[in-house]
Design a protein around this motif. Sequence first.
Motif, PDB file in Angstrom:
ATOM      1  N   ASP A 134       0.821  -1.214   0.000  1.00 36.77           N
ATOM      2  CA  ASP A 134       0.000   0.000   0.000  1.00 36.77           C
ATOM      3  C   ASP A 134       0.858   1.267   0.000  1.00 36.77           C
ATOM      4  N   LEU A 135       1.927   1.241   0.804  1.00 39.97           N
ATOM      5  CA  LEU A 135       2.777   2.420   0.910  1.00 39.97           C
ATOM      6  C   LEU A 135       3.553   2.680  -0.381  1.00 39.97           C
ATOM      7  N   LYS A 136       3.968   1.626  -1.049  1.00 39.57           N
ATOM      8  CA  LYS A 136       4.671   1.810  -2.324  1.00 39.57           C
ATOM      9  C   LYS A 136       3.739   2.428  -3.358  1.00 39.57           C
ATOM     10  N   SER A 137       2.471   2.004  -3.320  1.00 35.45           N
ATOM     11  CA  SER A 137       1.484   2.593  -4.218  1.00 35.45           C
ATOM     12  C   SER A 137       1.257   4.060  -3.856  1.00 35.45           C
ATOM     13  N   LYS A 138       1.175   4.327  -2.539  1.00 31.85           N
ATOM     14  CA  LYS A 138       0.977   5.695  -2.065  1.00 31.85           C
ATOM     15  C   LYS A 138       2.149   6.575  -2.461  1.00 31.85           C
ATOM     16  N   SER A 139       3.361   6.017  -2.428  1.00 33.15           N
ATOM     17  CA  SER A 139       4.551   6.781  -2.787  1.00 33.15           C
ATOM     18  C   SER A 139       4.484   7.246  -4.237  1.00 33.15           C
ATOM     19  N   HIS A 140       4.009   6.354  -5.119  1.00 33.03           N
ATOM     20  CA  HIS A 140       3.871   6.728  -6.535  1.00 33.03           C
ATOM     21  C   HIS A 140       2.827   7.834  -6.710  1.00 33.03           C
ATOM     22  N   GLU A 141       1.758   7.763  -5.933  1.00 34.46           N
ATOM     23  CA  GLU A 141       0.729   8.793  -6.006  1.00 34.46           C
ATOM     24  C   GLU A 141       1.282  10.142  -5.545  1.00 34.46           C
ATOM     25  N   LEU A 142       2.110  10.112  -4.506  1.00 35.84           N
ATOM     26  CA  LEU A 142       2.679  11.344  -3.987  1.00 35.84           C
ATOM     27  C   LEU A 142       3.661  11.965  -4.975  1.00 35.84           C
ATOM     28  N   ILE A 143       4.350  11.108  -5.729  1.00 34.72           N
ATOM     29  CA  ILE A 143       5.258  11.626  -6.759  1.00 34.72           C
ATOM     30  C   ILE A 143       4.470  12.448  -7.773  1.00 34.72           C
ATOM     31  N   ASP A 144       3.299  11.928  -8.148  1.00 40.58           N
ATOM     32  CA  ASP A 144       2.439  12.661  -9.096  1.00 40.58           C
ATOM     33  C   ASP A 144       1.955  13.965  -8.492  1.00 40.58           C
ATOM     34  N   GLU A 145       1.603  13.923  -7.186  1.00 45.05           N
ATOM     35  CA  GLU A 145       1.141  15.140  -6.518  1.00 45.05           C
ATOM     36  C   GLU A 145       2.254  16.186  -6.469  1.00 45.05           C
ATOM     37  N   ILE A 146       3.481  15.712  -6.234  1.00 43.05           N
ATOM     38  CA  ILE A 146       4.619  16.634  -6.173  1.00 43.05           C
ATOM     39  C   ILE A 146       4.845  17.284  -7.530  1.00 43.05           C
ATOM     40  N   ARG A 147       4.714  16.486  -8.588  1.00 38.91           N
ATOM     41  CA  ARG A 147       4.887  17.031  -9.935  1.00 38.91           C
ATOM     42  C   ARG A 147       3.846  18.101 -10.245  1.00 38.91           C
ATOM     43  N   LEU A 148       2.598  17.824  -9.850  1.00 38.03           N
ATOM     44  CA  LEU A 148       1.529  18.793 -10.096  1.00 38.03           C
ATOM     45  C   LEU A 148       1.745  20.064  -9.295  1.00 38.03           C
ATOM     46  N   ALA A 149       2.109  19.873  -8.013  1.00 37.08           N
ATOM     47  CA  ALA A 149       2.319  21.036  -7.150  1.00 37.08           C
ATOM     48  C   ALA A 149       3.524  21.855  -7.611  1.00 37.08           C
ATOM     49  N   GLU A 166       6.787  16.417   2.362  1.00 31.24           N
ATOM     50  CA  GLU A 166       6.924  15.947   3.734  1.00 31.24           C
ATOM     51  C   GLU A 166       6.253  14.589   3.913  1.00 31.24           C
ATOM     52  N   GLN A 167       5.056  14.440   3.337  1.00 29.64           N
ATOM     53  CA  GLN A 167       4.340  13.174   3.461  1.00 29.64           C
ATOM     54  C   GLN A 167       5.105  12.048   2.779  1.00 29.64           C
ATOM     55  N   ARG A 168       5.672  12.343   1.596  1.00 30.39           N
ATOM     56  CA  ARG A 168       6.431  11.300   0.907  1.00 30.39           C
ATOM     57  C   ARG A 168       7.660  10.902   1.730  1.00 30.39           C
ATOM     58  N   GLY A 169       8.241  11.875   2.434  1.00 32.03           N
ATOM     59  CA  GLY A 169       9.382  11.561   3.299  1.00 32.03           C
ATOM     60  C   GLY A 169       8.987  10.572   4.373  1.00 32.03           C
ATOM     61  N   HIS A 170       7.792  10.784   4.969  1.00 29.28           N
ATOM     62  CA  HIS A 170       7.297   9.861   5.987  1.00 29.28           C
ATOM     63  C   HIS A 170       7.063   8.486   5.386  1.00 29.28           C
TER      64      HIS A 170
END
Length: 269
Positions: A134-149, A166-170
């Motif tokens: 689940d966390l690996k999937s979440k990490s990929h989602e956060l990468i996309d969020e970082i790109r958008l932001a 920060e969330q991706r760091g956690h």
Amino acid sequence: MVDIESQNISLGDAATRFLAKLSSQEREVSQPEVYKFVRWYGWERPFARLAAPEVASYAEQLSISDTDYAKKLELIRAFLAYAKKEGWSRTNLAAHLKTRKTKAGLQVSSRRRLPESVSLTRQKYEELKAELVDLKSKSHELIDEIRLAAADKDFRENAPLAAAREQRGHVEGRIKELEETLKATTIIGEKRESAIKTGIGDNIVLGDLASGKELRYMIVDPREVDPTKGKISIASPLGKALIGRRDGDVVEITAPSGKLRYQIKRVEH
């Protein structure tokens, strides 16, 4: 009297509030260890549900080879003591976070880094594997969020970008911890001879795959090395290659004469 907000505060929110009251210098030192502690139990977990036995066992997962071992525990104790003062915990959990001892009863300060075994039930093991996925999937989602932001060129007040990073760091920190835990796990009730891993102090019988000769070594601390008795250092190339292995495993090391390959015939604990 503990109010409702205090009873419901999460470990993550508690850590954020604790760090916010520190000076910038103190925060820089404390944040990595406090966040690591929080990630271990879960960012969203209610602080009030953190039990003393869990806190007492936290020191077990820290590396006793770390020269800052005692200092890191002090940083976490400060966080736990503050939580008690703020009413987030009914007891002072800091008192239960104790420094591990050596067999001689002395405080551990600086020792070799050794692989540590983790004993888990099959159910807990599968839960951690599922969390990792689940966390690996979440990490990929956060990468996309970082790109958008990051598309917003005004980085000075880009709160979404800072929050996503920060969330991706956690998440990445927790992923690393889970991978290390699962790698070192022994399933309770499912121990087999073939699952026994080599460790310091073990006598290991090797077969030289080139010559067919049988060799016997004992893995020891660098201070106990004695080639005449077959005692090799855990820090040596062969020692490093053998640690954490099982019967039947083949190891390979690079020597001046070329690559040497050995098969572990048996491990004598």
